[in-house]
Design an enzyme around this catalytic site. Structure first.
Site, PDB file in Angstrom:
ATOM      1  N   HIS A 115      41.359  45.123  34.193  1.00 31.12           N
ATOM      2  CA  HIS A 115      41.763  46.470  34.171  1.00 31.12           C
ATOM      3  C   HIS A 115      42.978  46.895  33.430  1.00 31.12           C
ATOM      4  O   HIS A 115      43.529  48.054  33.250  1.00 31.12           O
ATOM      5  CB  HIS A 115      42.236  46.899  35.917  1.00 31.12           C
ATOM      6  CG  HIS A 115      43.241  46.119  36.627  1.00 31.12           C
ATOM      7  ND1 HIS A 115      43.413  45.158  37.237  1.00 31.12           N
ATOM      8  CD2 HIS A 115      44.770  46.632  36.424  1.00 31.12           C
ATOM      9  CE1 HIS A 115      44.578  44.896  37.506  1.00 31.12           C
ATOM     10  NE2 HIS A 115      45.424  45.553  37.070  1.00 31.12           N
ATOM     11  N   ASP A 145      37.636  40.655  37.319  1.00 34.64           N
ATOM     12  CA  ASP A 145      38.974  41.354  36.951  1.00 34.64           C
ATOM     13  C   ASP A 145      39.743  40.458  36.023  1.00 34.64           C
ATOM     14  O   ASP A 145      40.777  40.506  36.078  1.00 34.64           O
ATOM     15  CB  ASP A 145      40.013  41.943  37.881  1.00 34.64           C
ATOM     16  CG  ASP A 145      40.555  42.961  37.504  1.00 34.64           C
ATOM     17  OD1 ASP A 145      40.499  43.674  36.271  1.00 34.64           O
ATOM     18  OD2 ASP A 145      41.721  43.471  38.174  1.00 34.64           O
ATOM     19  N   SER A 219      50.459  43.174  36.793  1.00 36.20           N
ATOM     20  CA  SER A 219      48.992  42.773  36.766  1.00 36.20           C
ATOM     21  C   SER A 219      49.012  41.806  35.405  1.00 36.20           C
ATOM     22  O   SER A 219      49.367  42.241  34.319  1.00 36.20           O
ATOM     23  CB  SER A 219      48.045  43.905  36.544  1.00 36.20           C
ATOM     24  OG  SER A 219      47.755  44.379  37.706  1.00 36.20           O
TER      25      SER A 219
END
Length: 470
Positions: A115, A145, A219
């Site tokens: 993402h 992911d 992230s």
């Protein structure tokens, strides 16, 4: 009065001497030879971080639109996962920041979250020295992911990958990334929980939960142990508006390593499949099946001609471990199997009434919709379930991996089921307290009911009973 103080003072002196002797006894003789300042020197993570931080990069992504870009997934309590961006939209584009881990210095491979780079028109990587490079996408995997990108650079530092299966709740960990664009940031915490599933973040779950502070920009960064080994890829946070409240989630490194190797080798993930439908086991199931187990994955259906059938698995088996590593439930079994490539040979520890069995299976190839769930079938309801259409529970449903049952695809408000309050999207998981794992099973179990039908329903992550009547 003075005389009374003497015994008290003697007792106080004795206690002080005893405490001093205890403290001295706790020191090693070698420590006693060191200067007092050295023995009292504070512990620091600086030596470890000085080795690890050069292996972490900042990733700047420019995308097609602000809505397509995010850098950290966050969960609002009671809601589905939503993206949070630390970037600022400029016209019709946006620029966001995430992090990545250099896993192969020679070839310039960097592991990050899918993402972080999804929908990117350009990706730039800044290494610890401050140099910036254009990056190319090697491969992505939306189910876990994860993504691998590549830069052309020399003299890179390479991360040391750890074994996430050795983690225990309470272990100290450090999160390193680029929160709010602030590169080389490290936060400290513990492993709060393991194998977190049912979060709606991806179809392959089993996350590490940590209270090490994670914020937008973390992230794709590293979760490392005190030796500096990467044990997880920071992926999401739980908070009211994307802010840290001490609940963050990371993809276990053992899962990420398998995905990374597949992406580097093939540019995509070739997932293995066992060809079984499973649900979480429990103490009640174990007692009814005559086995000694309180957790595991209960097989409720073995697909014909599947690897599971060929290996000898049968409905009612409880899978307790894969290759000697225990599993807690259905979601973990699905995640571990699908993380392995086709043709992988696995050893399953299976509990059944006749005793424990070690079964070897060679995984097949999963379809894009996850072959472990079978094909999507549609079945018309009958009797008290007239005027509804049931479909197979598959990976498109929010309930996938949490329960087994039949999804209500459509329903008439004037039907008995509609009048009872059933809605499209509800998952029927039992009929008259008998588990129903497929649309046809729901229909077959409900045929005999003429006046009253007791259904077990899964809706909004909760199980409840509903009575359907004439």
């Amino acid at each position: 009065m003075a005389g009374d103080c003497v015994p008290y003072r003697l007792r106080s002196v004795a206690m002080a001497v005893g405490a001093l002797l205890f403290i001295l006894g706790s020191f090693d003789i070698a420590d006693a030879r060191q200067p007092l300042s050295a023995s009292l020197a504070p512990m620091s993570l600086a030596p470890m971080l000085s080795r690890v931080i050069p292996t972490i990069v900042s990733i700047s992504v420019r995308g097609k639109s602000a809505d397509q870009q995010d850098d950290t997934l966050y969960l609002t309590p009671g809601a589905q996962s939503r993206p949070s961006s630390s970037g600022t939209a400029v016209g019709q584009t946006s620029e966001t920041t995430g992090a990545g881990i250099i896993t192969d210095a020679q070839h310039g491979y960097i592991l990050t979250n899918n993402h972080v780079i999804e929908g990117a028109t350009s990706i730039k990587v800044t290494i610890a020295s401050g140099e910036t490079y254009d990056a190319a996408t090697v491969g992505t995997d939306g189910q876990t992911d994860l993504a691998v990108i590549k830069i052309k650079a020399v003299g890179l530092a390479q991360a040391v990958l750890g074994d996430s299966s050795s983690l225990k709740v309470g272990d100290y960990v450090v999160a390193i990334g680029t929160p709010y664009g602030l590169g080389k940031s490290a936060t400290f915490g513990i492993v709060s929980a393991l194998d977190r599933s049912g979060l709606g973040l991806s179809s392959q779950e089993g996350f590490i939960q940590t209270d090490a502070s994670l914020n937008p920009g973390n992230s794709g960064g590293a979760l490392v142990d005190l030796e500096g080994k990467v044990v997880g890829i920071n992926t999401a946070i739980l908070g009211p508006s994307g802010a840290n409240i001490g609940i963050g989630f990371a993809v276990p490194m053992n899962t990420a390593s398998v995905i990374m190797r597949e992406l580097v080798a093939h540019g995509e993930i070739r997932r293995g499949q066992l060809g079984v439908q499973v649900q979480d086991s429990s103490a009640d199931f174990a007692k009814a099946l005559g086995v000694d187990a309180t957790t595991g994955a209960l097989i409720n259906e073995v697909l014909p001609q599947s690897p599971g059938e060929k290996a000898g698995l049968i409905a009612g088996d409880i899978v307790a471990a894969i290759d000697g590593v225990s599993i807690s439930g259905a979601a973990q079994l699905s995640a571990r199997i699908s993380a392995l490539p086709p043709e992988t040979v696995v050893k399953l520890t299976v509990l059944r009434r006749s005793g424990k069995a070690e079964i070897t299976a060679r995984l097949g190839t999963a379809s894009a919709a996850d072959a472990t769930s079978g094909s999507v079938d549609y079945v018309d309801g009958v009797g008290l379930l007239d005027q509804i259409i049931l479909q197979t529970l598959d990976s498109t449903s929010d309930a996938f991996g949490k329960v087994q049952g039949a999804v209500i695809s459509s329903i008439s408000d004037s039907s008995p089921a509609g009048a009872a309050g059933l809605q499209p999207g509800d998952v029927i998981i039992s009929v008259h307290q008998t588990n129903a794992t497929t649309p046809q099973m729901v229909v077959d179990l409900s045929k005999a009911a003429t006046d009253v039908l007791l259904l077990g329903i899964f809706r909004d992550d909760h199980k409840t009973f509903v009575v359907v009547k004439r």
